[in-house]
Design a protein around this motif. Structure first.
Motif, mmCIF file in Angstrom:
data_model
loop_
_atom_site.group_PDB
_atom_site.id
_atom_site.type_symbol
_atom_site.label_atom_id
_atom_site.label_comp_id
_atom_site.label_asym_id
_atom_site.label_seq_id
_atom_site.Cartn_x
_atom_site.Cartn_y
_atom_site.Cartn_z
ATOM 1 N N ALA A 76 0.835 -1.205 0.000
ATOM 2 C CA ALA A 76 0.000 0.000 0.000
ATOM 3 C C ALA A 76 0.867 1.250 0.000
ATOM 4 O O ALA A 76 0.568 2.240 -0.691
ATOM 5 N N PHE A 77 1.956 1.232 0.757
ATOM 6 C CA PHE A 77 2.917 2.339 0.770
ATOM 7 C C PHE A 77 3.513 2.545 -0.626
ATOM 8 O O PHE A 77 3.654 3.676 -1.097
ATOM 9 N N MET A 78 3.846 1.457 -1.283
ATOM 10 C CA MET A 78 4.405 1.547 -2.633
ATOM 11 C C MET A 78 3.405 2.195 -3.592
ATOM 12 O O MET A 78 3.763 3.093 -4.358
ATOM 13 N N ARG A 79 2.156 1.749 -3.542
ATOM 14 C CA ARG A 79 1.145 2.313 -4.436
ATOM 15 C C ARG A 79 0.938 3.795 -4.162
ATOM 16 O O ARG A 79 0.782 4.599 -5.081
ATOM 17 N N TRP A 80 0.936 4.174 -2.907
ATOM 18 C CA TRP A 80 0.712 5.567 -2.517
ATOM 19 C C TRP A 80 1.801 6.477 -3.071
ATOM 20 O O TRP A 80 1.537 7.629 -3.434
ATOM 21 N N HIS A 81 3.020 5.951 -3.165
ATOM 22 C CA HIS A 81 4.156 6.773 -3.607
ATOM 23 C C HIS A 81 4.620 6.438 -5.018
ATOM 24 O O HIS A 81 5.686 6.895 -5.447
ATOM 25 N N GLY A 82 3.854 5.668 -5.751
ATOM 26 C CA GLY A 82 4.188 5.379 -7.135
ATOM 27 C C GLY A 82 5.356 4.432 -7.321
ATOM 28 O O GLY A 82 5.936 4.358 -8.409
ATOM 29 N N ILE A 83 5.725 3.692 -6.270
ATOM 30 C CA ILE A 83 6.865 2.776 -6.340
ATOM 31 C C ILE A 83 6.410 1.460 -6.970
ATOM 32 O O ILE A 83 5.433 0.854 -6.526
ATOM 33 N N THR A 84 7.126 1.023 -7.983
ATOM 34 C CA THR A 84 6.712 -0.198 -8.682
ATOM 35 C C THR A 84 7.445 -1.440 -8.184
ATOM 36 O O THR A 84 6.906 -2.545 -8.261
ATOM 37 N N THR A 85 8.670 -1.272 -7.681
ATOM 38 C CA THR A 85 9.451 -2.420 -7.214
ATOM 39 C C THR A 85 10.196 -2.046 -5.944
ATOM 40 O O THR A 85 10.784 -0.959 -5.857
ATOM 41 N N SER A 86 10.171 -2.942 -4.971
ATOM 42 C CA SER A 86 10.947 -2.753 -3.751
ATOM 43 C C SER A 86 11.915 -3.916 -3.578
ATOM 44 O O SER A 86 11.542 -5.081 -3.792
ATOM 45 N N VAL A 87 13.148 -3.592 -3.212
ATOM 46 C CA VAL A 87 14.134 -4.611 -2.869
ATOM 47 C C VAL A 87 14.244 -4.596 -1.346
ATOM 48 O O VAL A 87 14.941 -3.761 -0.778
ATOM 49 N N VAL A 88 13.507 -5.485 -0.700
ATOM 50 C CA VAL A 88 13.377 -5.451 0.756
ATOM 51 C C VAL A 88 14.585 -6.108 1.417
ATOM 52 O O VAL A 88 15.250 -6.965 0.830
ATOM 53 N N SER A 89 14.843 -5.682 2.638
ATOM 54 C CA SER A 89 15.927 -6.286 3.410
ATOM 55 C C SER A 89 15.569 -6.261 4.882
ATOM 56 O O SER A 89 14.821 -5.399 5.344
ATOM 57 N N LEU A 90 16.095 -7.224 5.603
ATOM 58 C CA LEU A 90 15.965 -7.237 7.049
ATOM 59 C C LEU A 90 16.641 -5.988 7.599
ATOM 60 O O LEU A 90 17.732 -5.619 7.157
ATOM 61 N N ALA A 91 16.007 -5.324 8.538
ATOM 62 C CA ALA A 91 16.600 -4.105 9.108
ATOM 63 C C ALA A 91 17.579 -4.459 10.223
ATOM 64 O O ALA A 91 17.641 -5.597 10.693
ATOM 65 N N ASN A 92 18.359 -3.470 10.626
ATOM 66 C CA ASN A 92 19.305 -3.677 11.710
ATOM 67 C C ASN A 92 18.554 -4.099 12.976
ATOM 68 O O ASN A 92 17.407 -3.690 13.183
ATOM 69 N N PRO A 93 19.198 -4.966 13.794
ATOM 70 C CA PRO A 93 20.587 -5.424 13.763
ATOM 71 C C PRO A 93 20.790 -6.767 13.055
ATOM 72 O O PRO A 93 21.721 -7.507 13.404
ATOM 73 N N TRP A 94 19.933 -7.076 12.084
ATOM 74 C CA TRP A 94 20.119 -8.270 11.262
ATOM 75 C C TRP A 94 20.261 -9.514 12.141
ATOM 76 O O TRP A 94 19.441 -9.753 13.018
ATOM 77 N N LEU A 95 21.340 -10.300 11.959
ATOM 78 C CA LEU A 95 21.537 -11.523 12.748
ATOM 79 C C LEU A 95 22.855 -11.477 13.519
ATOM 80 O O LEU A 95 23.322 -12.500 14.013
ATOM 81 N N ASP A 96 23.414 -10.270 13.646
ATOM 82 C CA ASP A 96 24.742 -10.123 14.247
ATOM 83 C C ASP A 96 24.813 -10.626 15.689
ATOM 84 O O ASP A 96 25.881 -11.041 16.150
ATOM 85 N N PHE A 97 23.713 -10.595 16.416
ATOM 86 C CA PHE A 97 23.702 -10.866 17.848
ATOM 87 C C PHE A 97 23.522 -12.336 18.188
ATOM 88 O O PHE A 97 23.592 -12.721 19.360
ATOM 89 N N LEU A 98 23.282 -13.178 17.200
ATOM 90 C CA LEU A 98 22.947 -14.573 17.468
ATOM 91 C C LEU A 98 24.148 -15.372 17.965
ATOM 92 O O LEU A 98 25.293 -15.115 17.603
#
Length: 385
Positions: A76-98
């Motif tokens: 919905a955020f993409m449609r609202w801002h005209g974004i056609t493709t998103s390259v998503v990623s896990l946000a910090n702190p990723w898996l560094d703490f495991l």
């Protein structure tokens, strides 16, 4: 967004898969998720400065709503801002703490979750596989690495596996590396695996600078996140990449490709100063010292090994990034969603983090370069098909 060239590709946009949030809910130390008994929004505590005992538990960190994990909200955020493709990623702190014995399992699980998510969204958007990229909302992803795993071989194995997943377009990584920074000799086999597989690294800050640099805990009480986010994050990125340069990482791995968050921090602005200090350093062999020093210039690395996102929120910073990168063909649009939401709390309110980046791009370039930064560069560099 009217009168915007398409496709528009957001390469800096995060998601916490439900499995990741559930894992954080089981933790009691940073990073963790706290669910207030009052039923109020969950709290995500990912910065050590937020886990201050003087702050009530129900007020620590940041509130997290469905925008952090519900992909329907992302679309919905993409449609609202005209974004056609998103390259998503896990946000910090990723898996560094495991713990080492958990890292490989969780990396596979998170990366598989992201792959399944992208495949489902893209299939639903185009069941027949006949629509063009700019005619639908599609997803790709940057994978997470098990950097705390007990051996570099395990990490390299996951890098190779990610190349077999159809929707993966690289990896996201923090500046700590294996825990000692990005000039750590222990990272050599990881850099080799990334270079050999031509895997793009999206380098993103998380650790910032010590609290003392900003006046200690009292400054956090007075100014909140302004100092660590506005200054700590960009300087963290700058220092991390400069350490790589000084250690000769780019000399040994000339095919390494890195995408820097937040337009490279302060690297574009300080590149000339860094280069001058390297040229005059007496510890380097070139000036009679006993340390080899980097063989390639900062400018060469910026134009050859590094791409920059356009998440810089202003025309002056964007122009510095373009100059350092050697042209607009190495800049890629991003939003940093779901962070920095509308200040009025409304779902359809203005995302300043998006509109300021759109404005800076449109005011800095001609039509051809605008189209390239907003989407064309990402399609070419990440092979988005």
């Amino acid at each position: 967004m009217p009168n915007m060239p398409r496709p528009i590709v957001d390469i800096h946009t995060h998601v916490y898969p439900p499995s990741y949030l559930d894992m954080l809910r089981a933790r009691k130390t940073v990073p963790y998720v706290h669910d207030p008994p009052s039923g109020a929004a969950s709290r995500l505590i990912i910065l050590s400065s937020d886990d201050n005992p003087s702050i009530p538990l129900d007020q620590r960190g940041r509130p997290v709503d469905s925008s952090y994990s519900d992909i329907a909200v992302k679309l919905a955020f993409m449609r609202w801002h005209g974004i056609t493709t998103s390259v998503v990623s896990l946000a910090n702190p990723w898996l560094d703490f495991l713990a080492p014995d958990e890292a490989e399992t969780w990396a596979k699980r998170i990366n598989d979750d992201l792959e399944v998510l992208c495949a489902r969204v893209n299939r639903e958007a185009d069941p027949e596989g006949t629509r063009a990229l700019h005619e639908k909302e599609t997803l790709f992803a940057f994978g997470a690495l098990p950097l705390s795993a007990p051996s570099a071989g395990i990490i390299a194995k996951e890098i190779a596996r990610l190349k077999t997943l159809p929707h993966m377009r690289g990896v996201i990584m923090g500046t700590s590396g294996l825990g000692k920074g990005l000039d750590d000799p222990g990272l050599e086999p990881i850099w080799a695996a990334l270079a050999d597989t031509e895997t793009l690294v999206f380098l993103h800050p998380h650790y910032g600078l010590p609290d003392a640099a900003f006046g200690g805990p009292d400054a956090t009480d007075r100014y909140g996140h302004v100092l660590p986010l506005a200054l700590g994050f960009p300087l963290e990125t700058t220092i991390a990449v400069t350490r790589m340069l000084l250690a000769g990482v780019f000399d040994r791995f000339p095919r390494l490709k890195i995408l820097l968050a937040h337009s490279g921090g302060t690297l574009p602005f300080l590149a000339g100063r860094i280069e001058s200090c390297i040229a005059h350093e007496r510890k380097f062999i070139a000036n009679g010292g006993d340390t080899r020093g980097p063989q390639r210039s900062v400018w060469d690395v910026l134009k050859t090994n590094i791409f920059l996102d356009a998440v810089v929120y202003g025309e002056a910073g964007l122009k510095a990034a373009v100059h350092a990168a050697g042209g607009a063909d190495r800049l890629l649009f991003g939003t940093d969603h779901p962070f920095f939401p509308p200040l009025d709390g409304k779902e359809d309110g203005e995302w300043l983090s998006v509109t300021t980046n759109y404005k800076a791009i449109n005011s800095s370039f001609g039509d051809e370069d605008v189209a390239a930064v907003l989407g064309g560069n990402a399609v070419r560099i990440l092979d988005l098909k």
